[in-house]
Design a protein around this motif. Structure first.
Motif, PDB file in Angstrom:
ATOM      1  N   ILE A 218       0.903  -1.168  -0.038  1.00 61.34           N
ATOM      2  CA  ILE A 218      -0.067   0.080  -0.130  1.00 61.34           C
ATOM      3  C   ILE A 218       0.776   1.262   0.133  1.00 61.34           C
ATOM      4  N   SER A 219       0.843   2.004  -1.022  1.00 68.60           N
ATOM      5  CA  SER A 219       1.714   3.318  -1.083  1.00 68.60           C
ATOM      6  C   SER A 219       0.738   4.492  -1.482  1.00 68.60           C
ATOM      7  N   SER A 220       1.437   5.731  -1.818  1.00 75.88           N
ATOM      8  CA  SER A 220       0.658   6.842  -2.297  1.00 75.88           C
ATOM      9  C   SER A 220       0.419   7.438  -0.790  1.00 75.88           C
ATOM     10  N   THR A 221      -0.901   8.147  -0.493  1.00 78.95           N
ATOM     11  CA  THR A 221      -1.075   8.713   0.710  1.00 78.95           C
ATOM     12  C   THR A 221      -2.411   8.150   1.113  1.00 78.95           C
TER      13      THR A 221
ATOM     14  N   ALA B 270      -0.737  -2.712  -5.119  1.00 80.27           N
ATOM     15  CA  ALA B 270       0.088  -3.604  -5.945  1.00 80.27           C
ATOM     16  C   ALA B 270       0.573  -4.720  -5.186  1.00 80.27           C
ATOM     17  N   LEU B 271       0.544  -5.911  -5.823  1.00 86.25           N
ATOM     18  CA  LEU B 271       1.054  -7.084  -5.397  1.00 86.25           C
ATOM     19  C   LEU B 271       2.692  -7.323  -5.644  1.00 86.25           C
ATOM     20  N   ILE B 272       3.314  -7.639  -4.499  1.00 84.37           N
ATOM     21  CA  ILE B 272       4.687  -7.517  -4.775  1.00 84.37           C
ATOM     22  C   ILE B 272       5.371  -8.724  -5.397  1.00 84.37           C
TER      23      ILE B 272
ATOM     24  N   ILE C 271       2.963  -0.401   6.369  1.00 87.51           N
ATOM     25  CA  ILE C 271       4.171  -0.108   6.188  1.00 87.51           C
ATOM     26  C   ILE C 271       4.789  -0.923   4.969  1.00 87.51           C
ATOM     27  N   PHE C 272       5.474  -0.408   3.984  1.00 84.23           N
ATOM     28  CA  PHE C 272       6.426  -1.289   3.009  1.00 84.23           C
ATOM     29  C   PHE C 272       7.821  -0.677   2.802  1.00 84.23           C
TER      30      PHE C 272
ATOM     31  N   VAL D  60       7.898   3.213   2.970  1.00 81.71           N
ATOM     32  CA  VAL D  60       6.630   4.025   2.712  1.00 81.71           C
ATOM     33  C   VAL D  60       5.373   3.327   4.018  1.00 81.71           C
ATOM     34  N   GLU D  61       4.942   4.383   4.666  1.00 81.99           N
ATOM     35  CA  GLU D  61       4.218   4.427   5.621  1.00 81.99           C
ATOM     36  C   GLU D  61       2.829   5.140   5.338  1.00 81.99           C
TER      37      GLU D  61
END
Length: 233
Positions: free
Chosen positions: A101-104, A111-113, A165-166, A173-174
């Motif tokens: 989970i990214s962006s804001t 996106a799947l890793i 958290i990624f 990215v949090e």
């Protein structure tokens, strides 16, 4: 003669005092039994899994959860072995998986890793306030707190805080306050066992996400948690 008369009166009074004492003890036993409840603090440790996962989503590492609170016992039969209970508590859950989970928080991106991407950590965690409502059966009495039990019910939860958290080679990215998480969640649960330690199972009846999608597919994942629950009077 006076001594003899005093002894005679004392013997007459003794059975009266004995009878009063017996009545008082019997009354006390009945009173304690009629007020007996299983009001309890509870604390659970769970392993968290996900159901209805989108294609390609998998879990990694150990996903733990903790919950605790207080339940008010309300017996509904004369023996006080059947009851309903309700109370309040808190639950913390975290899920380690490969959904980044990214962006804001206002415009999250999912996106799947893939297997080629190396990352240190990827998870989302949730803190909720709970209102459980349960039906209780047990073999307890007011004289003993060691007994068999089966408690089952529905838990209503309101999301207080969430964090994703990624952490990869590209950076960390949090995301907090994700608008796509369902604020209101509910599920069915059952606990069963003997004495203080019991087995616990919870199944979420509505999805964790309300509008999130990955690769064009809605994310309808639900919680499935199982572990151990402790009851303390």
């Amino acid at each position: 003669m006076r001594i003899f008369l005093s002894c005679f009166l004392l013997l007459l009074a003794a059975p009266v005092f004995s009878q009063e004492n017996t009545i008082t003890q019997d009354t006390l036993v009945l009173k304690v039994d009629s007020l007996y409840r299983e009001d309890q603090f509870y604390f659970a440790i769970t392993y968290n899994t996900l159901t209805d996962k989108p294609a390609g989503l998998s879990q990694s590492k150990f996903s733990s959860g903790f919950s605790g609170g207080f339940l008010r016992d309300m017996p509904i039969n004369k023996k006080r072995t059947i009851a309903v209970a309700s109370g309040i508590g808190f639950t913390y859950m975290n899920h380690n998986q490969n959904l980044a989970i990214s962006s804001t928080a206002e415009t999250p991106f999912y996106a799947l890793i893939d297997q080629e991407t190396k990352y240190k950590k990827n998870k989302f965690s949730m803190l909720s306030i709970d209102v459980p409502i349960e039906f209780r059966w047990r073999t307890s009495t007011y004289e003993s707190h060691k007994f068999w039990r089966i408690y089952t019910g529905i838990k209503f939860s309101y999301l207080l805080y969430d964090k994703s958290i990624f952490d990869s080679n590209a950076g960390k990215v949090e995301v907090t306050g994700n608008k796509d998480f369902n604020k209101f969640q509910y599920g069915a649960y059952v606990s069963s066992g003997y004495n203080t330690i019991n087995l616990y199972l919870y199944y979420g009846l509505n999805p964790l996400f309300q509008s999130a999608k990955v690769n064009g597919e809605s994310i309808n994942m639900k919680s499935l948690n199982f572990g151990i629950i402790f009851y303390i009077l």
